[in-house]
Each structure stands twice: as structure tokens, then as C-alpha cells.
Write an enzyme that holds these catalytic residues in place. Structure first.
Site, short mmCIF file in Angstrom:
data_model
loop_
_atom_site.label_atom_id
_atom_site.label_comp_id
_atom_site.label_asym_id
_atom_site.label_seq_id
_atom_site.Cartn_x
_atom_site.Cartn_y
_atom_site.Cartn_z
N GLU A 39 6.26 22.04 -72.04
CA GLU A 39 6.52 23.07 -73.06
C GLU A 39 5.30 23.96 -73.23
OE1 GLU A 39 6.38 21.59 -77.09
OE2 GLU A 39 8.06 22.85 -77.68
N HIS A 125 6.57 14.90 -79.01
CA HIS A 125 7.26 16.21 -79.02
C HIS A 125 8.35 16.13 -80.09
CE1 HIS A 125 9.22 19.81 -77.42
NE2 HIS A 125 10.31 19.13 -77.10
N GLU A 127 10.83 17.78 -81.11
CA GLU A 127 12.24 18.04 -80.81
C GLU A 127 12.96 16.83 -80.21
OE1 GLU A 127 9.77 20.09 -80.42
OE2 GLU A 127 10.36 22.19 -80.64
N HIS A 182 2.38 23.66 -84.19
CA HIS A 182 2.57 23.63 -82.74
C HIS A 182 1.43 24.36 -82.01
CE1 HIS A 182 4.43 23.67 -78.84
NE2 HIS A 182 4.26 24.97 -78.78
N GLU A 187 -3.30 19.70 -82.34
CA GLU A 187 -3.18 19.46 -80.90
C GLU A 187 -4.39 20.02 -80.14
OE1 GLU A 187 1.43 19.03 -79.71
OE2 GLU A 187 0.84 21.08 -80.18
ZN ZN Z 1 2.87 19.92 -78.81
MN MN Z 2 6.33 19.95 -78.49
#
Ligand code: ZN
Ligand code: MN
Length: 263
Positions: A39, A125, A127, A182, A187
Site C-alpha cells: 500500500e 493494516h 483495513e 496513515h 509509522e
Molecule cells: Zn500503514
Molecule cells: Mn495500511
């Protein structure tokens, strides 16, 4: 699976089958399956970020509690605009929900059939989460029909273990929301700590947070998505913040798993 001079005793794919068989016969070890994605993560983080991070956390947790880590799943459910920028960005390659749930169900079933009945779906992740729930549900139903007993599955997202104290280190001015994080401060910080060579420091974005309406349309209105794909500023990311995240979540997840599989 390269770069290791010797087999790492917690990495399932580096064991031989007799070694695994001995471990299972000694009392089934906890098996952690890191679930990631391919992603977009902005102009500064690699596409595999959601796989690198849960695998790194899982390795550290496994060493503490004597668990095994299965090969991480490098593909997941589709990136969503409000939590991942969206699957239309170049490099996002994802599975349909039914395919993903079926893939994870099949793996759970085979692990359990071989005696690995204590399984952790260790997500990186966001999702993926409801499809992991679906996979666990389908696997339990199938295994029950086959007479495989004593299966217990734990599902977690490693970032959900970040506590208030660590949140204050990451976001001294307050957290906007985990969805907008995100490819942002958390991260980027953990990647700066773990894989500094993979972070394009000169490209870390500093845009305003995305402003989405409180509903979704299909096809999605792409206009509110920042062109970088990053949903809030990552500018304040540091390696020290990333270390603080690992220092807190690794022991806390280890303790939680010990409790979850206690009886
Ligand atoms: Zn991520
Ligand atoms: Mn992700």
C-alpha cells in the site's frame, strides 16, 4: 528470509518439519501470523511498510514469550481513502474481501490441523481487521466440523496497544485520529527507528490533515485525499519516538498474549 546466519528459532519458515513437530508435541506454541499490505505510504515510506512493522513487532514479542512467527502476509484488503489514501495509488495491490478472508481461513485451518492451535492474527493494516474476524469465524466453523479441538485465535492491531503515555510522546499536541495517522508520525517514527535506510527523509510530508465528509460515496470522491497520500503531517516523526513505541508495545502485547492463552 535472507540475511540470517543461523535459523532463528522463532521463525516458522526457518524450522525444519521435525523441529516444528518437536515444538508442537512439547505443548503447542503460540503462532503469530503478521498480516500486512502492499500500500502506498506517501513519498517517504516504502509500499511494504504495513508488513515490515507488524513483522518486526511480532519477532520481538515472539522472542519474549517463546512463540513462533509465520511468514508475514504481504498483501491485504484494499486500501481505503479515509484510512490509507485509497487503492488507486500506484503500487497498491490488494485482495477482495472474500479472497482475503478465504486465504487467512485456509492458513488458520492448516496450522490448526498440524497442532498449531493457538494463533495470533497480528495486524499491521487497519483495513484487514473485519476480514480477519471473518477468517477466524470461518476457520473455527470449518475446524469444528473436522473435529479439530482446542483452537483459540487472538486478533490484534499492534498500534492499538499504544497507551496514553506513548501517545503523549508521539503527539505532544494531541492525536488527531488513528485513521489520519496513515504514513504519518507513528509509522514514520517506527520506520526511522527500525529501517532508517528505507525512509526518504527529505520527502517527509508536512501537509494539513485530510478533511473527509462523515459519509462515503462510491465511487469515492478523491478530491479530499492529499496528493501525497499521507493523511496528516509526518514532520514530527523521529527515531526516538519509534523506539518509544516498540519499548512499550512489545512487552504489553507479550503480556496480553500470555493472558489470552493462559488456560
Ligand atoms: Zn500503514
Ligand atoms: Mn495500511
Amino acid at each position: 528470509m535472507t540475511g540470517s546466519a543461523q535459523p532463528r528459532p522463532w521463525r516458522l519458515a526457518e524450522l525444519t518439519w521435525p523441529e516444528l513437530d518437536d515444538r508442537v508435541k512439547a505443548g503447542p506454541p503460540v503462532l503469530i501470523l503478521p498480516t500486512g499490505s502492499l500500500e502506498q505510504h506517501g513519498p517517504h515510506l516504502p509500499l511494504g511498510t504495513d508488513t515490515v512493522l507488524p513483522l518486526a513487532v511480532a519477532d520481538r514479542v515472539a522472542e519474549r514469550i517463546g512463540a513462533l512467527v509465520a511468514p508475514a502476509l504481504p498483501y491485504g484488503y484494499k486500501s481505503q481513502p479515509k484510512s490509507g489514501g485509497g487503492n488507486h495509488f500506484p503500487g497498491c495491490a490488494s485482495l477482495d474481501g472474500a479472497s482475503y478472508a478465504a486465504l487467512v481461513r485456509d492458513l488458520i485451518c492448516d496450522f490448526a490441523r498440524h497442532g498449531l492451535t493457538r494463533i495470533v492474527l497480528f495486524d499491521g493494516h487497519m483495513e484487514n481487521q473485519w476480514f480477519l474476524t471473518e477468517a477466524a469465524d470461518l476457520a473455527l466453523r470449518q475446524l469444528k466440523g473436522e473435529g479439530v479441538e482446542g483452537v483459540r485465535i487472538v486478533k490484534l492491531g499492534y498500534w492499538t496497544f499504544i497507551n496514553a503515555a506513548t501517545e503523549a510522546v508521539l503527539f505532544p499536541d494531541g492525536l488527531l485520529s488513528w485513521e489520519l495517522e496513515h504514513a504519518a508520525v507513528m509509522e514514520t517514527s517506527v520506520m526511522l527507528h527500525l529501517e532508517p535506510g528505507l525512509v526518504r527523509r527529505d520527502l517527509i510530508p508536512d501537509g494539513p490533515p485530510a478533511a473527509f465528509p462523515p459519509y462515503d460515496t462510491y465511487p469515492f470522491d478523491l478530491r479530499p485525499i492529499p496528493p501525497t497520500g499521507v493523511l496528516s503531517s509526518a514532520k514530527s516523526a523521529t527515531a526516538a519516538k519509534g523506539q518509544a513505541v516498540l519499548d512499550q508495545v512489545v512487552p504489553d502485547i507479550a503480556a496480553a498474549l500470555t493472558r489470552a492463552f493462559a488456560d
